[in-house]
Write an enzyme that holds these catalytic residues in place. Structure first.
Site, short mmCIF file in Angstrom:
data_model
loop_
_atom_site.label_atom_id
_atom_site.label_comp_id
_atom_site.label_asym_id
_atom_site.label_seq_id
_atom_site.Cartn_x
_atom_site.Cartn_y
_atom_site.Cartn_z
N LEU A 93 1.63 34.86 -26.93
CA LEU A 93 0.99 35.51 -28.07
C LEU A 93 -0.50 35.19 -28.16
CD1 LEU A 93 3.60 35.25 -30.94
CD2 LEU A 93 2.92 37.27 -29.66
N CYS A 94 -1.16 35.20 -27.02
CA CYS A 94 -2.59 34.97 -27.09
C CYS A 94 -3.30 35.99 -26.20
CB CYS A 94 -2.97 33.56 -26.74
SG CYS A 94 -2.11 32.91 -25.33
N GLY A 95 -2.91 37.24 -26.34
CA GLY A 95 -3.59 38.30 -25.64
C GLY A 95 -3.46 38.16 -24.13
#
Lengths: 297, 132
Positions: free
Chosen positions: A90-92
């Site tokens: 969940l960090c691009g």
């Protein structure tokens, strides 16, 4: 077309998703500040270290018996790739861009007929690479339990690398991490660790000593033998800290986007919810009125 | 007042000190040595010990370092410490922890050379404890 109840449910669910992404963004922003501070705090040390190393290697230049850590083993058959990524998603594109860089490099080396070995630091990189390179990944170093990455962790990794090097397991070692530029930009970077790439840039130029000669205590080669492994640990530490800051930065902007998208979605859903409600009321009214009309008639 | 020495103490985690000072005593690997301004260029390793600093206003500051490097060049003195703790925050318990870690290193050492190194570290730490 979805009925009113479905729409209502979707709005609720998107709202709670938005709450989560907003919370994650805030957490990332708070963590980012700390991570950025420690990444920046680590810079002076590695810069000074590079200066000392440049100084020393200039003094050692042309001498025999330079450490293989510096001069290499004379071969470049086996490459060790150290892929540093995050433990969480969940960090691009943060994890995947590092993994991609490593994958390209690994394929390139394989095409040249070289042997490739990998060490993954962080679970996400391992997940991304294990399908393709499962036979080549020799170790997964998990830092999940580590809250604040410090010298100890970097030293552990560095000593693992050194042990493999001493056993002749590889000739060239490259470190993959993401350099922190700012919150929006993180640059996936490949850095060669062994043989050490001593930068001979202008700022590292030997100082004018006014004819004085450096004294070494103990001898140059002994210092160098001590300095090089430590330099390795420092480079690993720097990579880990940069990575930490990059991860939080990437997460922050990814979650910011997600929050905004969720907001847009809620607006759209609310609009169509209201429209449908209106339509329903209208049709109910028409039914009542036409019923009344029929009785009157 | 005499000229001052530019002194920097950095550990991997942060820049601990950057100031102009009167003098610094470095626990060099082959013996302590004091550095004043205009010292000859030296590059030395450090053993675990105490860096003794006399600041510009004559105050004394003591910082514990766990090995590292000291470099004197015409611009000043740079100490690259592996780990550095101000003596005010350092107490017997913390030192005992260091000694315990060092003892573990000795026990875990895989090769003779490493064992010897770890043992040296342990001895120096014990010496330091005795001197406190």
């Amino acid at each position: 077309m979805a009925n009113l109840k479905d729409l209502k449910n979707r709005i609720t669910s998107v709202t709670s998703t938005q709450k989560i992404t907003r919370a994650m963004q805030m957490v990332a922003a708070a963590k980012l500040r700390r991570a950025q501070e420690s990444a920046e705090a680590a810079r002076p040390f590695s810069e000074r270290m590079a200066a000392v190393l440049a100084n020393l290697s200039a003094a050692m230049e042309g001498r025999e018996g330079a450490s293989p850590l510096m001069a290499g083993t004379g071969k470049d058959q086996t490459h060790l790739l150290i892929v540093c990524t995050a433990e969480r998603g969940l960090c691009g594109g943060f994890n995947s861009s590092i993994a991609k860089l490593a994958r390209i490099k690994a394929n390139e080396l394989t095409a040249q007929g070289k042997d490739v070995k990998m060490i993954c630091v962080g679970k996400k990189g391992y997940d991304a690479l294990k399908r393709e390179f499962s036979s080549k990944i020799i170790e997964l170093i998990d830092l999940k339990a580590v809250k604040n990455i410090g010298f100890t962790e970097a030293d552990d990794i560095a000593s693992k690398i050194l042990k493999l090097f001493d056993d002749g397991q590889f000739d060239v070692c490259t470190l993959f991490y993401s350099a922190f530029q700012n919150v929006i930009t993180q640059i996936p970077t490949a850095q060669q660790l062994i043989p050490a790439n001593v930068e001979k840039s202008d700022d590292a130029a030997p100082l004018d000593l006014n004819g004085a000669i450096y004294e070494y205590e103990p001898e140059e080669d002994e210092i160098l033998a001590d300095l090089l492994p430590r330099n390795l640990a420092i480079q690993v530490l720097r990579a880990l800290l940069e990575n930490g800051a990059s991860e939080q930065g990437a997460r922050m902007s990814a979650m910011d986007n997600a929050t905004r998208n969720a907001g847009e979605m809620i607006d759209k859903l609310t609009l169509s919810y209201n429209r449908q409600r209106q339509a329903q009321i209208t049709s109910e009214l028409i039914e009542i009125i036409s019923g009344a009309e029929a009785l009157n008639g | 007042m005499a000229e001052l020495l530019k002194f920097e103490l950095v550990s991997p985690e942060k820049l601990l000190m950057s100031a102009d000072v009167q003098s610094v005593v470095i626990p060099g690997a082959e013996g302590d040595f004091g550095v004043f301004v205009n010292h000859a260029p030296v590059l030395s390793t450090m053993r675990p010990g105490i860096v003794d600093i006399t600041t510009a206003d004559g105050k004394n500051e003591r910082i514990f370092v766990r090995g590292g490097f000291a470099e004197v060049n015409p611009t000043g003195l740079t100490v690259l410490a592996e780990q550095a703790v101000n003596m005010d925050e350092m107490d017997a318990a913390a030192l005992a922890q260091h000694i315990k870690n060092a003892q573990e290193d000795v026990n875990d050492a895989t090769s003779d050379a490493k064992k010897q190194k770890a043992q040296e570290m342990l001895d120096q730490l014990k010496q330091l404890e005795a001197s406190l």
